[in-house]
Design a protein around this motif. Sequence first.
Motif, mmCIF file in Angstrom:
data_model
loop_
_atom_site.group_PDB
_atom_site.id
_atom_site.type_symbol
_atom_site.label_atom_id
_atom_site.label_comp_id
_atom_site.label_asym_id
_atom_site.label_seq_id
_atom_site.Cartn_x
_atom_site.Cartn_y
_atom_site.Cartn_z
ATOM 1 N N MET A 24 0.835 -1.204 0.000
ATOM 2 C CA MET A 24 0.000 0.000 0.000
ATOM 3 C C MET A 24 0.871 1.256 0.000
ATOM 4 O O MET A 24 0.554 2.247 -0.648
ATOM 5 C CB MET A 24 -0.923 0.015 1.226
ATOM 6 N N ALA A 25 1.994 1.200 0.756
ATOM 7 C CA ALA A 25 2.918 2.338 0.803
ATOM 8 C C ALA A 25 3.450 2.634 -0.602
ATOM 9 O O ALA A 25 3.480 3.788 -1.046
ATOM 10 C CB ALA A 25 4.069 2.047 1.758
ATOM 11 N N ALA A 26 3.836 1.563 -1.302
ATOM 12 C CA ALA A 26 4.328 1.728 -2.670
ATOM 13 C C ALA A 26 3.251 2.355 -3.545
ATOM 14 O O ALA A 26 3.528 3.219 -4.383
ATOM 15 C CB ALA A 26 4.755 0.365 -3.221
ATOM 16 N N GLY A 27 2.019 1.935 -3.321
ATOM 17 C CA GLY A 27 0.885 2.480 -4.068
ATOM 18 C C GLY A 27 0.702 3.967 -3.822
ATOM 19 O O GLY A 27 0.476 4.744 -4.752
ATOM 20 N N TRP A 28 0.848 4.353 -2.538
ATOM 21 C CA TRP A 28 0.687 5.768 -2.193
ATOM 22 C C TRP A 28 1.817 6.613 -2.782
ATOM 23 O O TRP A 28 1.603 7.730 -3.228
ATOM 24 C CB TRP A 28 0.631 5.960 -0.679
ATOM 25 N N PHE A 29 3.033 6.061 -2.802
ATOM 26 C CA PHE A 29 4.158 6.808 -3.353
ATOM 27 C C PHE A 29 4.011 6.966 -4.863
ATOM 28 O O PHE A 29 4.479 7.943 -5.441
ATOM 29 C CB PHE A 29 5.490 6.123 -3.007
ATOM 30 N N ALA A 30 3.351 6.008 -5.490
ATOM 31 C CA ALA A 30 3.153 6.079 -6.942
ATOM 32 C C ALA A 30 1.963 6.966 -7.301
ATOM 33 O O ALA A 30 1.820 7.388 -8.452
ATOM 34 C CB ALA A 30 2.950 4.669 -7.500
ATOM 35 N N TYR A 31 1.126 7.228 -6.303
ATOM 36 C CA TYR A 31 -0.128 7.951 -6.537
ATOM 37 C C TYR A 31 0.102 9.371 -7.054
ATOM 38 O O TYR A 31 -0.477 9.757 -8.081
ATOM 39 C CB TYR A 31 -0.916 7.977 -5.221
ATOM 40 N N ALA A 32 0.969 10.141 -6.375
ATOM 41 C CA ALA A 32 1.189 11.542 -6.761
ATOM 42 C C ALA A 32 1.741 11.688 -8.192
ATOM 43 O O ALA A 32 1.176 12.461 -8.975
ATOM 44 C CB ALA A 32 2.099 12.229 -5.745
ATOM 45 N N PRO A 33 2.817 10.966 -8.554
ATOM 46 C CA PRO A 33 3.308 11.090 -9.936
ATOM 47 C C PRO A 33 2.266 10.675 -10.972
ATOM 48 O O PRO A 33 2.201 11.260 -12.056
ATOM 49 C CB PRO A 33 4.497 10.109 -9.964
#
Length: 120
Positions: A24-33
């Motif tokens: 989920m953390a990886a998902g959130w970090f990918a969310y903004a870009p």
Amino acid sequence: MAAELPKGAFRGLAKIVAPLCFWMAAGWFAYAPMIERIYSSVDEVIDLEEIRMFSLTMGILCIAAGILLAFYGFTGKEPSDAEVKAIGHRQTLCHYCGDEVIPGDVECRKCGNTVTAKRT
Ligand SMILES: [Zn+2]
């Protein structure tokens, strides 16, 4: 606490949820870009700073939760069967003959040896 649950139920769950938290953390970090790319392609102006801050916060929270759960799930000490039994029965056994010692007794009633409070 939670004596009805099978031993290690929470730990097993933590082992499953911890990798999910990292995912989920990886998902959130990918969310903004990702949002940035989508909105730049449609020429719409949005508050990217807010989205960046939000996804960063969520990502860090997920990592923190993942680390905590992984720590609990993989390094936590499981009480032994004997410990669980002793806690359940509040039983003290004699070091020398293995007979049950009545709580409060200083000497074993069977062999007469001095009993130190050791639970088995
Ligand atoms: Zn004894």
